[in-house]
Design a protein around this motif. Sequence first.
Motif, PDB file in Angstrom:
ATOM      1  N   UNK A 233     -28.965 -35.391 -15.788  1.00 45.56           N
ATOM      2  CA  UNK A 233     -28.441 -36.712 -15.439  1.00 45.56           C
ATOM      3  C   UNK A 233     -27.224 -37.059 -16.285  1.00 45.56           C
ATOM      4  N   UNK A 234     -27.286 -36.759 -17.583  1.00 44.30           N
ATOM      5  CA  UNK A 234     -26.158 -37.049 -18.464  1.00 44.30           C
ATOM      6  C   UNK A 234     -24.923 -36.254 -18.056  1.00 44.30           C
ATOM      7  N   UNK A 235     -25.104 -34.977 -17.731  1.00 45.54           N
ATOM      8  CA  UNK A 235     -23.973 -34.140 -17.313  1.00 45.54           C
ATOM      9  C   UNK A 235     -23.386 -34.657 -15.996  1.00 45.54           C
ATOM     10  N   UNK A 236     -24.230 -35.012 -15.048  1.00 40.84           N
ATOM     11  CA  UNK A 236     -23.750 -35.511 -13.759  1.00 40.84           C
ATOM     12  C   UNK A 236     -22.980 -36.821 -13.921  1.00 40.84           C
TER      13      UNK A 236
ATOM     14  N   UNK B   8     -34.767 -30.238 -27.040  1.00 41.52           N
ATOM     15  CA  UNK B   8     -34.257 -29.244 -26.101  1.00 41.52           C
ATOM     16  C   UNK B   8     -32.744 -29.331 -26.052  1.00 41.52           C
ATOM     17  N   UNK B   9     -32.097 -28.179 -26.165  1.00 43.00           N
ATOM     18  CA  UNK B   9     -30.647 -28.119 -26.077  1.00 43.00           C
ATOM     19  C   UNK B   9     -30.220 -27.116 -25.020  1.00 43.00           C
ATOM     20  N   UNK B  10     -29.173 -27.436 -24.275  1.00 41.63           N
ATOM     21  CA  UNK B  10     -28.617 -26.552 -23.252  1.00 41.63           C
ATOM     22  C   UNK B  10     -27.126 -26.388 -23.521  1.00 41.63           C
ATOM     23  N   UNK B  11     -26.699 -25.138 -23.521  1.00 41.92           N
ATOM     24  CA  UNK B  11     -25.298 -24.837 -23.833  1.00 41.92           C
ATOM     25  C   UNK B  11     -24.737 -23.871 -22.795  1.00 41.92           C
ATOM     26  N   UNK B  12     -23.574 -24.203 -22.245  1.00 38.42           N
ATOM     27  CA  UNK B  12     -22.873 -23.347 -21.285  1.00 38.42           C
ATOM     28  C   UNK B  12     -21.413 -23.289 -21.724  1.00 38.42           C
ATOM     29  N   UNK B  13     -20.996 -22.152 -22.261  1.00 39.40           N
ATOM     30  CA  UNK B  13     -19.638 -22.010 -22.784  1.00 39.40           C
ATOM     31  C   UNK B  13     -18.907 -20.877 -22.084  1.00 39.40           C
ATOM     32  N   UNK B  14     -17.588 -21.004 -21.972  1.00 39.72           N
ATOM     33  CA  UNK B  14     -16.795 -19.995 -21.281  1.00 39.72           C
ATOM     34  C   UNK B  14     -16.852 -18.651 -21.994  1.00 39.72           C
TER      35      UNK B  14
ATOM     36  N   UNK C 117     -16.194 -24.807 -14.755  1.00 40.37           N
ATOM     37  CA  UNK C 117     -15.334 -26.008 -14.759  1.00 40.37           C
ATOM     38  C   UNK C 117     -15.458 -26.836 -16.034  1.00 40.37           C
ATOM     39  N   UNK C 118     -16.647 -26.842 -16.629  1.00 45.97           N
ATOM     40  CA  UNK C 118     -16.875 -27.638 -17.838  1.00 45.97           C
ATOM     41  C   UNK C 118     -17.648 -26.801 -18.860  1.00 45.97           C
ATOM     42  N   UNK C 119     -17.311 -27.008 -20.117  1.00 43.65           N
ATOM     43  CA  UNK C 119     -18.117 -26.437 -21.203  1.00 43.65           C
ATOM     44  C   UNK C 119     -19.090 -27.520 -21.650  1.00 43.65           C
ATOM     45  N   UNK C 120     -20.350 -27.138 -21.737  1.00 46.40           N
ATOM     46  CA  UNK C 120     -21.424 -28.119 -21.946  1.00 46.40           C
ATOM     47  C   UNK C 120     -22.284 -27.725 -23.139  1.00 46.40           C
ATOM     48  N   UNK C 121     -22.546 -28.685 -23.988  1.00 45.53           N
ATOM     49  CA  UNK C 121     -23.478 -28.500 -25.109  1.00 45.53           C
ATOM     50  C   UNK C 121     -24.166 -29.846 -25.349  1.00 45.53           C
ATOM     51  N   UNK C 122     -25.363 -29.973 -24.796  1.00 45.59           N
ATOM     52  CA  UNK C 122     -26.095 -31.239 -24.869  1.00 45.59           C
ATOM     53  C   UNK C 122     -27.478 -30.982 -25.460  1.00 45.59           C
ATOM     54  N   UNK C 123     -27.887 -31.858 -26.365  1.00 42.24           N
ATOM     55  CA  UNK C 123     -29.197 -31.726 -27.004  1.00 42.24           C
ATOM     56  C   UNK C 123     -29.905 -33.072 -26.973  1.00 42.24           C
ATOM     57  N   UNK C 124     -31.165 -33.045 -26.592  1.00 41.71           N
ATOM     58  CA  UNK C 124     -31.943 -34.277 -26.476  1.00 41.71           C
ATOM     59  C   UNK C 124     -33.313 -34.066 -27.112  1.00 41.71           C
ATOM     60  N   UNK C 125     -33.871 -35.128 -27.658  1.00 40.04           N
ATOM     61  CA  UNK C 125     -35.194 -35.045 -28.277  1.00 40.04           C
ATOM     62  C   UNK C 125     -36.054 -36.200 -27.775  1.00 40.04           C
TER      63      UNK C 125
ATOM     64  N   UNK D 149     -21.674 -32.924 -25.685  1.00 39.39           N
ATOM     65  CA  UNK D 149     -20.332 -32.347 -25.621  1.00 39.39           C
ATOM     66  C   UNK D 149     -20.122 -31.811 -24.205  1.00 39.39           C
ATOM     67  N   UNK D 150     -19.202 -32.428 -23.487  1.00 34.77           N
ATOM     68  CA  UNK D 150     -18.861 -32.010 -22.127  1.00 34.77           C
ATOM     69  C   UNK D 150     -17.337 -32.029 -22.020  1.00 34.77           C
TER      70      UNK D 150
END
Length: 201
Positions: free
Chosen positions: A123-126, A67-73, A82-90, A17-18
């Motif tokens: 890499x996915x976010x970029x 591993x999941x990384x979340x950055x929300x306003x 600039x972006x709200x990010x919620x990405x999870x990878x296994x 989610x970006x």
Amino acid sequence: MNPSSLTLERLEFLKIHIGSNVDYSVPEGQSGPQLPFDFNGINFTRRSQLRYPPEEAADPKHFFCKLGVKVMQEDQRDKVIPYEIDVEVSAFFTYEDDTLTEAKRFRAVRFSAYQMLYGAIREMVSNTTARSTFGMLQLPSADFREAARIESEDDEERRKNRLAKLERTKASEDAEDVEIKTRPKKVARKRVADKPSENKP
């Protein structure tokens, strides 16, 4: 270059989610494809999980790490992101060495896995933001050494508890098996049918 003792078998994205933040304003004079964003003071949420087959409690070799990384306003105080990010990878890993054991092994596995998984998230976010509203956003580098150290101690405590439980279960099953084998067998009595009486004339 020496190969790592932790082999990456498969990597999968579980959530991506970006989204652009409409409240963000592009800095004046921005040039180039990459967004010059300062992450100092930005609140990140990290979630993680490490598992291995229960039957490998004595010597874990195969690992599943998430591993999941979340950055929300809504989690920020002063800055607008600039972006709200919620990405999870296994990913699935195999530990190919016997040098490290107990908590040290969990620590090495978590540290290496976090580096690989976070690299995949960056890499996915970029790649995604490079074709988005404000331009490419690159997440900052991260140091997972302390997180791996703390969480590895909990991993080892859970491993010991699991191993003790497995040993108790096996001891109980062995005791039941011995009881069944040593239980005396009942001798079945054959019932002799009464012979019909002969009636003499």
